[in-house]
Design a protein around this motif. Structure first.
Motif, PDB file in Angstrom:
ATOM      1  N   ARG A   1      -0.551  12.202   3.742  1.00  0.00           N
ATOM      2  CA  ARG A   1      -1.200  12.520   2.655  1.00  0.00           C
ATOM      3  C   ARG A   1      -2.118  11.489   1.883  1.00  0.00           C
ATOM      4  O   ARG A   1      -2.810  11.125   0.954  1.00  0.00           O
ATOM      5  N   ILE A   2      -2.410  10.481   3.341  1.00  0.00           N
ATOM      6  CA  ILE A   2      -3.051   9.218   2.424  1.00  0.00           C
ATOM      7  C   ILE A   2      -4.615   9.914   3.872  1.00  0.00           C
ATOM      8  O   ILE A   2      -4.571  10.142   4.907  1.00  0.00           O
ATOM      9  N   GLU A   3      -5.924   9.338   3.189  1.00  0.00           N
ATOM     10  CA  GLU A   3      -7.565   9.298   3.688  1.00  0.00           C
ATOM     11  C   GLU A   3      -7.664   8.182   3.370  1.00  0.00           C
ATOM     12  O   GLU A   3      -8.174   7.414   2.694  1.00  0.00           O
TER      13      GLU A   3
ATOM     14  N   VAL B   1      -3.596  10.119  -1.200  1.00  0.00           N
ATOM     15  CA  VAL B   1      -4.048   9.451  -1.537  1.00  0.00           C
ATOM     16  C   VAL B   1      -5.718   9.102  -1.355  1.00  0.00           C
ATOM     17  O   VAL B   1      -5.354   8.695   0.006  1.00  0.00           O
ATOM     18  N   VAL B   2      -6.340   8.480  -2.198  1.00  0.00           N
ATOM     19  CA  VAL B   2      -7.800   8.487  -0.817  1.00  0.00           C
ATOM     20  C   VAL B   2      -7.679   6.606  -1.014  1.00  0.00           C
ATOM     21  O   VAL B   2      -7.760   6.201  -1.906  1.00  0.00           O
TER      22      VAL B   2
ATOM     23  N   ALA C   1       0.279  -1.080   0.050  1.00  0.00           N
ATOM     24  CA  ALA C   1       0.309  -0.329   0.198  1.00  0.00           C
ATOM     25  C   ALA C   1       0.716   1.444   0.114  1.00  0.00           C
ATOM     26  O   ALA C   1       0.727   2.195  -1.165  1.00  0.00           O
ATOM     27  N   ALA C   2       2.009   1.047   0.636  1.00  0.00           N
ATOM     28  CA  ALA C   2       2.428   2.125   1.001  1.00  0.00           C
ATOM     29  C   ALA C   2       3.355   2.869  -0.168  1.00  0.00           C
ATOM     30  O   ALA C   2       3.545   3.360  -1.173  1.00  0.00           O
ATOM     31  N   ALA C   3       3.960   0.861  -1.273  1.00  0.00           N
ATOM     32  CA  ALA C   3       4.487   1.725  -2.622  1.00  0.00           C
ATOM     33  C   ALA C   3       3.132   2.029  -3.686  1.00  0.00           C
ATOM     34  O   ALA C   3       3.808   3.103  -3.912  1.00  0.00           O
ATOM     35  N   ALA C   4       2.146   1.984  -3.209  1.00  0.00           N
ATOM     36  CA  ALA C   4       1.365   2.170  -4.856  1.00  0.00           C
ATOM     37  C   ALA C   4       0.993   3.834  -4.228  1.00  0.00           C
ATOM     38  O   ALA C   4       0.863   4.808  -4.805  1.00  0.00           O
ATOM     39  N   VAL C   5       1.014   4.500  -2.641  1.00  0.00           N
ATOM     40  CA  VAL C   5       0.406   6.008  -2.429  1.00  0.00           C
ATOM     41  C   VAL C   5       1.973   6.384  -2.920  1.00  0.00           C
ATOM     42  O   VAL C   5       1.870   7.470  -3.691  1.00  0.00           O
TER      43      VAL C   5
ATOM     44  N   GLY D   1      -0.900   1.339  10.432  1.00  0.00           N
ATOM     45  CA  GLY D   1       0.715   0.268   9.330  1.00  0.00           C
ATOM     46  C   GLY D   1       1.111   1.314   8.268  1.00  0.00           C
ATOM     47  O   GLY D   1       2.350   0.747   8.106  1.00  0.00           O
ATOM     48  N   ILE D   2       0.770   2.012   7.472  1.00  0.00           N
ATOM     49  CA  ILE D   2       0.776   1.971   6.234  1.00  0.00           C
ATOM     50  C   ILE D   2       1.860   3.641   6.521  1.00  0.00           C
ATOM     51  O   ILE D   2       2.133   3.422   6.227  1.00  0.00           O
TER      52      ILE D   2
END
Ligand SMILES: [Zn+2]
Length: 321
Positions: free
Chosen positions: A285-287, A246-247, A230-234, A262-263
């Motif tokens: 910057r994630i939500e 990144v929602v 998930a971190a790599a995708a963000v 965790g992310i």
């Protein structure tokens, strides 16, 4: 005096593998009605379900069909948004279906069809109060994403924009359904995690998190994969499109309190050696969306508005500028 229906009602349907979520919106975005019904299997059942959902909403609002300005449909699978044809919607038993044309014909209302994740991206962007570019990351069985820039879905040249799920981050990793090894999807896709876990169960990702909490070694490694993927995708979405946020939506949001920290922690850890990455503040910057968020239906309702040229000059810009 003007009422909420004066400029027309937009209906959005999110057709998923098990259910259809429908919403009716006024022009200002006010939710006028909602409907939820099981989705069927095969072309006829999908069409019947879509029509029945729209009719149920019209009945609920007690308005004439002429008040419905447009119907937007988000559906999993490969969608040719221009023609409204759905291909390979395997979870719905649909191989090739002219969904927009059939709905238009059955109900006499304009209809636009879009891939469900792209529709959800549009909905997620609309729910925000600013116009900054966003990405919507949907870790479901697979890992899909959509990018919205200036309030519109950014498709790219061939419709592949945002497909970060098949970016290789671990060349020695598990084989992906796409044929490559170590794609982001092999790390944080629900299907890949379930296969790697191999112990069955209805909710394998939840089982993995439970077992990881109990210090099961395999589960701890898979939970780490989930956060790493998930971190790599963000990171990929921000670096490729410089989206502000990144929602994260999709099936995993039911587990949000257990995966969000965790992310974020993984994003911070991956940035440790890099002042450049640190400067991007990716962990801020994630939500994560609430589990019951209707972003896909909302986005579907907004499709026709978003896809239509918004600027009168747009049609007149010469191809060679
Ligand atoms: Zn892949």
């Amino acid at each position: 005096m003007t009422g909420p229906f004066d400029s027309g009602i937009r209906i959005g349907l999110d057709i998923g593998g098990t259910k259809i979520a429908g919403i009716a919106l006024a022009d200002d975005g006010t939710v006028l009605g909602r409907v939820r019904r099981p989705s069927g299997w095969g072309d006829a059942a999908v069409l019947d379900g879509a029509a029945a959902s729209v009719i149920e909403l019209i009945d609920q609002l007690d308005v004439s069909r002429e008040r419905i300005r447009s119907i937007g449909i988000g559906i999993p699978g490969l969608v040719d948004a221009a023609s409204g044809v759905v291909l390979h919607a395997v979870n719905l038993g649909v191989a090739s279906l002219g969904l927009a044309a059939h709905v238009r014909e059955a109900l006499g209302v304009a209809c636009v069809v879009e891939n469900d994740v792209k529709a959800a991206a549009l909905g997620a962007a609309a729910l925000r109060r600013d116009t900054a570019p966003i990405a919507y990351l949907n870790p479901g069985t697979g890992v899909a994403a959509g990018v919205v820039i200036d309030g519109r879905i950014w498709r790219g040249a061939r419709g592949t924009a945002g497909e970060v799920g098949h970016l290789v981050v671990d060349p020695q990793g598990r084989v992906c359904g796409c044929g490559q090894r170590g794609c982001i999807e092999t790390l944080c896709g629900g299907g890949a995690l379930a296969r790697a876990w191999g112990r069955g169960g209805e909710l394998p990702v939840r089982d993995i998190l439970d077992a990881a909490d109990a210090a099961d070694e395999t589960a701890v490694a898979l939970r780490d994969d989930l956060f790493r993927g998930a971190a790599a995708a963000v990171r990929a979405l921000v670096l490729a499109a410089d989206v502000e946020t990144v929602v994260i939506g999709g099936g995993l949001t039911a587990l949000a309190p257990r995966i969000e920290p965790g992310i974020r922690a993984r994003l911070r850890r991956d940035a440790v050696p890099s002042p450049f990455l640190q400067s991007l503040h990716l962990d801020e910057r994630i939500e994560l969306l609430p589990a019951d968020s209707a972003v896909a239906a909302i986005g579907a309702a907004l499709l026709s508005a978003a896809n239509a040229p918004t600027h009168p000059l747009e049609k007149e810009i010469p191809v060679h500028g």
